[in-house]
Motif scaffolding. Structure first.
Motif, PDB file in Angstrom:
ATOM      1  N   ARG A 171      -1.978   3.398 -39.978  1.00 24.51           N
ATOM      2  CA  ARG A 171      -2.512   2.911 -41.176  1.00 24.51           C
ATOM      3  C   ARG A 171      -2.910   4.398 -42.295  1.00 24.51           C
ATOM      4  O   ARG A 171      -2.406   4.470 -42.847  1.00 24.51           O
ATOM      5  CB  ARG A 171      -4.521   3.025 -41.260  1.00 24.51           C
ATOM      6  CG  ARG A 171      -4.856   1.153 -40.340  1.00 24.51           C
ATOM      7  CD  ARG A 171      -4.419   0.091 -41.121  1.00 24.51           C
ATOM      8  NE  ARG A 171      -4.779  -1.357 -40.600  1.00 24.51           N
ATOM      9  CZ  ARG A 171      -4.213  -2.099 -40.545  1.00 24.51           C
ATOM     10  NH1 ARG A 171      -3.949  -1.881 -42.451  1.00 24.51           N
ATOM     11  NH2 ARG A 171      -4.416  -3.590 -41.098  1.00 24.51           N
ATOM     12  N   GLN A 172      -2.432   5.846 -40.866  1.00 25.88           N
ATOM     13  CA  GLN A 172      -2.716   6.481 -41.827  1.00 25.88           C
ATOM     14  C   GLN A 172      -0.866   6.884 -42.710  1.00 25.88           C
ATOM     15  O   GLN A 172      -0.633   7.383 -44.034  1.00 25.88           O
ATOM     16  CB  GLN A 172      -2.661   8.192 -40.821  1.00 25.88           C
ATOM     17  CG  GLN A 172      -2.199   8.881 -41.417  1.00 25.88           C
ATOM     18  CD  GLN A 172      -2.802  10.422 -40.856  1.00 25.88           C
ATOM     19  OE1 GLN A 172      -3.386  10.032 -39.474  1.00 25.88           O
ATOM     20  NE2 GLN A 172      -2.922  11.527 -41.087  1.00 25.88           N
ATOM     21  N   ALA A 173      -0.187   6.192 -41.433  1.00 22.41           N
ATOM     22  CA  ALA A 173       1.376   6.718 -41.766  1.00 22.41           C
ATOM     23  C   ALA A 173       1.667   5.375 -43.200  1.00 22.41           C
ATOM     24  O   ALA A 173       2.591   5.492 -44.100  1.00 22.41           O
ATOM     25  CB  ALA A 173       2.360   6.021 -40.659  1.00 22.41           C
ATOM     26  N   ILE A 174       1.125   4.127 -43.012  1.00 25.37           N
ATOM     27  CA  ILE A 174       0.994   3.957 -43.791  1.00 25.37           C
ATOM     28  C   ILE A 174       0.931   3.930 -45.212  1.00 25.37           C
ATOM     29  O   ILE A 174       0.675   3.649 -46.567  1.00 25.37           O
ATOM     30  CB  ILE A 174       0.824   1.970 -43.514  1.00 25.37           C
ATOM     31  CG1 ILE A 174       1.518   1.310 -42.818  1.00 25.37           C
ATOM     32  CG2 ILE A 174       0.153   1.565 -45.495  1.00 25.37           C
ATOM     33  CD1 ILE A 174       0.365   0.025 -42.436  1.00 25.37           C
ATOM     34  N   ALA A 175      -0.776   4.551 -45.826  1.00 22.07           N
ATOM     35  CA  ALA A 175      -1.163   5.060 -47.080  1.00 22.07           C
ATOM     36  C   ALA A 175       0.200   6.160 -47.203  1.00 22.07           C
ATOM     37  O   ALA A 175       0.060   6.437 -48.546  1.00 22.07           O
ATOM     38  CB  ALA A 175      -2.541   5.343 -46.375  1.00 22.07           C
ATOM     39  N   GLU A 176       0.074   6.990 -46.384  1.00 29.52           N
ATOM     40  CA  GLU A 176       1.716   8.519 -46.602  1.00 29.52           C
ATOM     41  C   GLU A 176       2.325   7.967 -47.523  1.00 29.52           C
ATOM     42  O   GLU A 176       3.180   8.484 -48.047  1.00 29.52           O
ATOM     43  CB  GLU A 176       1.072   9.177 -45.620  1.00 29.52           C
ATOM     44  CG  GLU A 176      -0.004  10.186 -44.948  1.00 29.52           C
ATOM     45  CD  GLU A 176       0.270  10.962 -43.874  1.00 29.52           C
ATOM     46  OE1 GLU A 176       1.290  10.650 -43.130  1.00 29.52           O
ATOM     47  OE2 GLU A 176      -0.152  11.407 -43.324  1.00 29.52           O
ATOM     48  N   LEU A 177       3.243   7.041 -46.852  1.00 27.36           N
ATOM     49  CA  LEU A 177       3.828   6.014 -47.620  1.00 27.36           C
ATOM     50  C   LEU A 177       4.115   5.306 -48.353  1.00 27.36           C
ATOM     51  O   LEU A 177       5.300   4.966 -49.140  1.00 27.36           O
ATOM     52  CB  LEU A 177       5.307   5.258 -46.166  1.00 27.36           C
ATOM     53  CG  LEU A 177       5.636   6.814 -44.786  1.00 27.36           C
ATOM     54  CD1 LEU A 177       6.176   6.128 -43.949  1.00 27.36           C
ATOM     55  CD2 LEU A 177       6.702   8.081 -45.437  1.00 27.36           C
ATOM     56  N   GLY A 178       2.575   4.825 -48.360  1.00 26.70           N
ATOM     57  CA  GLY A 178       2.918   3.758 -49.596  1.00 26.70           C
ATOM     58  C   GLY A 178       3.334   2.525 -49.537  1.00 26.70           C
ATOM     59  O   GLY A 178       4.671   1.749 -50.194  1.00 26.70           O
ATOM     60  N   TYR A 179       3.232   1.991 -47.957  1.00 23.22           N
ATOM     61  CA  TYR A 179       4.202   0.784 -47.664  1.00 23.22           C
ATOM     62  C   TYR A 179       3.746  -0.351 -47.689  1.00 23.22           C
ATOM     63  O   TYR A 179       2.265  -0.426 -47.915  1.00 23.22           O
ATOM     64  CB  TYR A 179       4.232   0.607 -46.120  1.00 23.22           C
ATOM     65  CG  TYR A 179       4.724  -0.216 -45.132  1.00 23.22           C
ATOM     66  CD1 TYR A 179       5.945  -1.071 -45.375  1.00 23.22           C
ATOM     67  CD2 TYR A 179       3.908  -1.157 -44.648  1.00 23.22           C
ATOM     68  CE1 TYR A 179       6.168  -1.988 -44.945  1.00 23.22           C
ATOM     69  CE2 TYR A 179       3.928  -2.453 -43.889  1.00 23.22           C
ATOM     70  CZ  TYR A 179       5.341  -3.219 -44.225  1.00 23.22           C
ATOM     71  OH  TYR A 179       5.972  -4.069 -43.495  1.00 23.22           O
ATOM     72  N   ARG A 180       4.171  -1.341 -48.488  1.00 28.61           N
ATOM     73  CA  ARG A 180       3.952  -2.226 -48.423  1.00 28.61           C
ATOM     74  C   ARG A 180       4.139  -4.089 -48.410  1.00 28.61           C
ATOM     75  O   ARG A 180       5.576  -3.967 -48.083  1.00 28.61           O
ATOM     76  CB  ARG A 180       3.903  -2.997 -50.424  1.00 28.61           C
ATOM     77  CG  ARG A 180       2.483  -2.113 -50.919  1.00 28.61           C
ATOM     78  CD  ARG A 180       2.826  -2.357 -52.096  1.00 28.61           C
ATOM     79  NE  ARG A 180       2.605  -3.835 -52.864  1.00 28.61           N
ATOM     80  CZ  ARG A 180       3.592  -3.780 -53.509  1.00 28.61           C
ATOM     81  NH1 ARG A 180       4.672  -3.638 -53.870  1.00 28.61           N
ATOM     82  NH2 ARG A 180       3.574  -5.613 -53.683  1.00 28.61           N
ATOM     83  N   PRO A 181       3.549  -4.786 -47.390  1.00 30.88           N
ATOM     84  CA  PRO A 181       3.982  -5.630 -47.162  1.00 30.88           C
ATOM     85  C   PRO A 181       5.067  -6.554 -47.704  1.00 30.88           C
ATOM     86  O   PRO A 181       4.722  -6.728 -48.655  1.00 30.88           O
ATOM     87  CB  PRO A 181       3.262  -6.717 -46.051  1.00 30.88           C
ATOM     88  CG  PRO A 181       1.996  -5.457 -45.638  1.00 30.88           C
ATOM     89  CD  PRO A 181       1.948  -4.817 -46.733  1.00 30.88           C
ATOM     90  N   ASN A 182       6.506  -6.993 -47.189  1.00 30.81           N
ATOM     91  CA  ASN A 182       7.070  -7.697 -48.188  1.00 30.81           C
ATOM     92  C   ASN A 182       6.062  -9.474 -47.898  1.00 30.81           C
ATOM     93  O   ASN A 182       6.963 -10.197 -46.638  1.00 30.81           O
ATOM     94  CB  ASN A 182       8.319  -7.312 -47.162  1.00 30.81           C
ATOM     95  CG  ASN A 182       9.434  -8.554 -48.577  1.00 30.81           C
ATOM     96  OD1 ASN A 182       9.083 -10.091 -48.685  1.00 30.81           O
ATOM     97  ND2 ASN A 182      10.518  -7.975 -48.815  1.00 30.81           N
ATOM     98  N   ALA A 183       5.993  -9.584 -48.874  1.00 28.79           N
ATOM     99  CA  ALA A 183       5.089 -11.101 -48.685  1.00 28.79           C
ATOM    100  C   ALA A 183       6.173 -12.708 -48.440  1.00 28.79           C
ATOM    101  O   ALA A 183       5.769 -13.273 -47.951  1.00 28.79           O
ATOM    102  CB  ALA A 183       4.774 -11.109 -50.387  1.00 28.79           C
ATOM    103  N   ALA A 184       7.144 -12.526 -49.359  1.00 31.40           N
ATOM    104  CA  ALA A 184       8.407 -13.164 -48.825  1.00 31.40           C
ATOM    105  C   ALA A 184       8.918 -13.241 -47.484  1.00 31.40           C
ATOM    106  O   ALA A 184       8.983 -14.621 -46.680  1.00 31.40           O
ATOM    107  CB  ALA A 184       9.819 -13.316 -49.286  1.00 31.40           C
TER     108      ALA A 184
END
Length: 345
Positions: free
Chosen positions: A46-59
């Motif tokens: 979760r910390q890595a997701i927040a730091e990188l600004g990752y967003r899952p690809n909905a498609a």
């Protein structure tokens, strides 16, 4: 001349895994809230997701069978009562991966079909339909394709869950309040129902039935007076004009919704009359503006926030277990008296 900068590359699950120094499988498990992921792993990912600004690809998620999107169809975006439902709905979904996408049904069957089909085509995981006017056959067709909760419609269905207010009791609450104040000539403005097949399910029709039954129970059957218009501010204005033009005008008006009551108040002021000195007015929904001091509208609270929260909870349950029996929730309304109602002169 400087070259235009190239668009930044989309962050992927591989980038998250490298940043957190874990496997892509571990990241996938965290994103899916899979069983067996340790708190330490959750924190790192979760910390890595927040730091990188990752967003899952909905498609891409849709191709794997889930998009984490919920479609919400509502009749319009003007009536503030629908905002209360959305508030409870979105709060209930807070902390989940689900994103709500709205589509107005525009109070028409053709437009409702267009919106619901568009949501199905976009592989939404579930749908919440607020006060739909479509035929039951269409609603059941939608629910057989995607998990569905219907808000505001009465009656049971084997394919979708329902959340509604006890509108029969709500209508009676207003009549009894006004009758207790001493009113006899109590009129009602209802939303005109054009389809007889919907009479047993639509809240406006049941609310009007509650008015009629309560008037009869109080011995006021001879004073039943209904103006059929629309559940809009303009409908309230036109309905009040009809009622005020009666040879003997009512001493109180029960508007079927707060938005309708706003039009009633406008027509009364235009006629040079005062509320509640000349005529009392009551609404339904207990929307935020009903409590504004200059308005102070007596209204029925049907707990819009709770309706939305219940709808979201039922939908999440149905997404998780599509084969479970359908559920029906009916909330008990309460009357909130304010300064717009008083004893008749």
């Amino acid at each position: 001349m400087d070259k235009p900068s190239s668009p930044s590359r989309r962050i992927t699950i591989v980038d998250v895994a490298r940043h957190a120094q874990v496997s892509t499988t571990a990241v996938s498990k965290v994103l899916r809230n899979a069983y067996g992921v340790s708190p330490t792993m959750q924190t790192k990912v979760r910390q890595a997701i927040a730091e990188l600004g990752y967003r899952p690809n909905a498609a891409a998620r849709g191709m794997r069978g889930q998009t984490y999107t919920i479609g919400v169809m509502l009749p319009n975006i003007i009536n503030p009562f629908f905002a209360q439902i959305l508030d409870g709905l979105t709060d209930q979904l807070g902390g989940t991966d689900y994103q709500v996408l709205l589509g107005p049904g525009c109070n028409g069957e053709a437009e409702e079909a267009r919106v619901t089909h568009a949501m199905i085509d976009r592989s939404m995981d579930g749908m919440i339909l607020i006060a739909p006017i479509s035929a039951r056959k269409h609603l059941e067709s939608v629910a057989s394709t995607v998990p569905t909760v219907v808000v505001g419609r009465h009656g049971h269905s084997p394919t979708y869950d329902t959340v509604a207010d006890d509108d029969l009791t709500g209508g009676a609450l207003v009549v009894n309040h006004l009758a207790d104040l001493g009113h006899q000539r109590i009129a009602h403005i209802e939303h005109h129902e054009t389809d007889p097949d919907r009479l047993a399910e639509m809240p406006n029709a049941i609310r009007a039935a509650g008015y009629r039954h309560a008037m009869q129970a109080r011995g006021l059957a001879d004073h039943i007076d209904i103006a059929s218009t629309t559940y809009t501010q303009e409908g309230g204005y036109l309905g009040a004009q009809q009622l005020l033009a009666r040879p003997t005008r009512p001493t109180a008006i029960f508007a079927g919704a707060d938005i309708v009551a706003m039009g009633v108040l406008d027509a009364i002021a235009e006629a040079g009359l005062r509320v509640p000195e000349d005529i009392s007015v009551a609404g339904y929904d207990n929307t935020t503006f009903a409590a504004f001091r200059p308005i102070s509208l007596t209204s029925v609270d049907q707990a819009g926030y709770q309706i939305g929260a219940h709808a979201a909870r039922l939908l999440l349950d149905r997404i998780a277990a599509r084969g479970r029996p359908t559920a029906q929730i009916k909330l008990s309304p309460t009357l909130v008296p304010r300064r717009s109602t008083a004893p008749p002169r």
